[in-house]
Design an enzyme around this catalytic site. Structure first.
Site, PDB file in Angstrom:
ATOM      1  N   GLY A 115       0.719  -1.513   0.361  1.00 49.29           N
ATOM      2  CA  GLY A 115       0.295   0.124   0.068  1.00 49.29           C
ATOM      3  C   GLY A 115       0.501   1.098   0.145  1.00 49.29           C
ATOM      4  N   ARG A 170      -4.626  -8.572  -8.336  1.00 50.17           N
ATOM      5  CA  ARG A 170      -5.634  -9.570  -9.753  1.00 50.17           C
ATOM      6  C   ARG A 170      -5.313  -9.279 -10.929  1.00 50.17           C
ATOM      7  NH1 ARG A 170      -7.024 -14.149  -8.265  1.00 50.17           N
ATOM      8  NH2 ARG A 170      -9.154 -14.476  -8.945  1.00 50.17           N
ATOM      9  N   ILE A 171      -6.022 -10.310 -11.919  1.00 47.94           N
ATOM     10  CA  ILE A 171      -6.221 -10.677 -13.377  1.00 47.94           C
ATOM     11  C   ILE A 171      -7.693 -10.092 -13.007  1.00 47.94           C
ATOM     12  CG2 ILE A 171      -6.901 -11.237 -15.941  1.00 47.94           C
ATOM     13  CD1 ILE A 171      -3.799 -12.368 -15.185  1.00 47.94           C
ATOM     14  N   LEU A 172      -8.256  -8.621 -14.158  1.00 46.67           N
ATOM     15  CA  LEU A 172     -10.021  -8.656 -14.066  1.00 46.67           C
ATOM     16  C   LEU A 172     -10.249  -9.586 -14.997  1.00 46.67           C
ATOM     17  CD1 LEU A 172      -9.473  -4.948 -12.337  1.00 46.67           C
ATOM     18  CD2 LEU A 172     -10.484  -7.016 -11.525  1.00 46.67           C
ATOM     19  N   ASN A 174       2.590   2.957  -2.823  1.00 49.24           N
ATOM     20  CA  ASN A 174       1.391   4.114  -3.827  1.00 49.24           C
ATOM     21  C   ASN A 174      -0.022   3.850  -3.528  1.00 49.24           C
ATOM     22  OD1 ASN A 174       2.729   4.302  -6.414  1.00 49.24           O
ATOM     23  ND2 ASN A 174       3.004   1.826  -6.058  1.00 49.24           N
ATOM     24  N   ALA A 214       9.963   7.469  -7.502  1.00 41.78           N
ATOM     25  CA  ALA A 214       9.067   7.182  -8.634  1.00 41.78           C
ATOM     26  C   ALA A 214       7.855   7.346  -8.484  1.00 41.78           C
ATOM     27  CB  ALA A 214      10.543   7.361  -9.653  1.00 41.78           C
ATOM     28  N   GLU A 215       7.580   6.115  -8.188  1.00 43.31           N
ATOM     29  CA  GLU A 215       6.230   5.763  -8.579  1.00 43.31           C
ATOM     30  C   GLU A 215       5.517   6.560  -7.982  1.00 43.31           C
ATOM     31  OE1 GLU A 215       5.097   1.290  -8.238  1.00 43.31           O
ATOM     32  OE2 GLU A 215       6.607   0.877  -8.736  1.00 43.31           O
ATOM     33  N   HIS A 232       2.127   0.596 -12.655  1.00 40.99           N
ATOM     34  CA  HIS A 232       3.626  -0.469 -12.945  1.00 40.99           C
ATOM     35  C   HIS A 232       4.949  -0.190 -12.861  1.00 40.99           C
ATOM     36  CE1 HIS A 232       4.714  -4.367 -14.769  1.00 40.99           C
ATOM     37  NE2 HIS A 232       5.675  -3.117 -15.821  1.00 40.99           N
TER      38      HIS A 232
HETATM   39  C1  GRF Z   1       4.543  -1.309  -6.540  1.00 36.50           C
HETATM   40  O1  GRF Z   1       5.922  -1.416  -7.879  1.00 36.50           O
HETATM   41  C2  GRF Z   1       3.495  -0.959  -8.181  1.00 36.50           C
HETATM   42  O2  GRF Z   1       4.424  -0.676  -9.628  1.00 36.50           O
HETATM   43  C3  GRF Z   1       3.136  -2.483  -8.725  1.00 36.50           C
HETATM   44  O3  GRF Z   1       3.228  -3.169  -7.634  1.00 36.50           O
HETATM   45  C4  GRF Z   1       4.446  -2.706  -6.598  1.00 36.50           C
HETATM   46  C5  GRF Z   1       2.762  -1.762  -5.610  1.00 36.50           C
HETATM   47  O4  GRF Z   1       3.740  -1.734  -4.177  1.00 36.50           O
HETATM   48  N1  GRF Z   1       2.271  -2.721  -9.209  1.00 36.50           N
HETATM   49  P1  GRF Z   1       2.790  -0.820  -2.940  1.00 36.50           P
HETATM   50  O5  GRF Z   1       1.268  -1.988  -2.460  1.00 36.50           O
HETATM   51  O6  GRF Z   1       1.859   0.406  -3.610  1.00 36.50           O
HETATM   52  O7  GRF Z   1       3.526  -0.547  -2.055  1.00 36.50           O
END
Ligand code: GRF
Length: 215
Positions: A11, A90-92, A13, A172-173, A108
């Site tokens: 969690g 999960r694939i939707l 992000n 960066a995310e 991603h």
């Molecule tokens: C992130 O690296 C995101 O890009 C990928 O899964 C990871 C999730 O991390 N889809 P978090 O749960 O947000 O810490």
């Protein structure tokens, strides 16, 4: 814009989106956080922020369609207008993806269309790639495909391990996802002919957002 965030794990992000949505004038409001895993650490992050956090455990559903139907029901009940996948593993089903066409986004940890799927950072290092990064995109039925909204580049260092690289990409995310969400929620990013077009606020339009690698 009312958003629902889908998670499966840590969690981080989600945390960055919560912080962005708390900023005055940010154009999105989180109305639901949903995890398909009861043990997801992100649930506690959501609850600590006072957000409604729900578990829809995929193991309790006989098939993908019935899980997706319940997910859809919960999102609609909360009044969600845009779904944000944040580490949702999960694939939707095609039906769910069609229902939320251009109203569901994902992050991603690679520069798509390179390195779709899992174990991205290990594969990046195995290939000797010098530049990687992260991508926010609209969701389409095929995994990690769909019109790109924003990308940030991250340089690979000679001594990187999958863990050190993952940590820099994750930073960066945490900057990119709130920025991309802001563009979508304000109506500045739209899909035209399969490509995202962004209003630059000076009356002209440009392509997807790009953030260069820090020095
Ligand atoms: C992130 O690296 C995101 O890009 C990928 O899964 C990871 C999730 O991390 N889809 P978090 O749960 O947000 O810490």
């Amino acid at each position: 814009m009312k958003i629902g965030i889908l998670i499966s794990g840590r969690g981080s992000n989600l945390k960055s989106l919560i912080a962005a949505c708390a900023e005055p004038g940010f154009p999105a409001e989180i109305v639901a956080v949903i995890s398909n895993r009861p043990e997801a650490a992100g649930l506690a992050i959501a609850r600590a922020a006072g957000l409604p956090a729900l578990v829809i455990d995929h193991k309790l559903y006989p098939d993908r369609e019935s899980f997706d139907a319940e997910l859809n029901r919960a999102l609609e009940a909360a009044g969600v207008e845009l779904v944000c996948n944040a580490g949702f593993m999960r694939i939707l089903s095609d039906g769910f993806v069609a229902r939320w066409h251009n109203r569901q986004i994902n992050i991603h940890p690679s520069l798509l269309p390179a390195f779709k799927g899992l174990h991205v950072h290990r594969r990046v290092l195995e290939e000797g790639v010098r530049i990687t990064g992260c991508t926010v995109h609209f969701v389409r039925p095929a995994m990690d495909e769909g019109p790109i909204i924003a990308q940030a580049a991250v340089a690979v260092k000679p001594d990187d391990t999958p863990e050190t690289l993952a940590a820099r990409v994750l930073e960066a995310e945490h900057r990119l996802y709130p920025a991309a969400l802001g563009l979508v929620a304000s109506g500045r990013a739209r899909v035209r002919g399969g490509i995202v077009e962004i209003d630059d606020m000076k009356g002209s339009r440009c392509g997807p957002m790009f953030v260069p690698a820090p020095d």
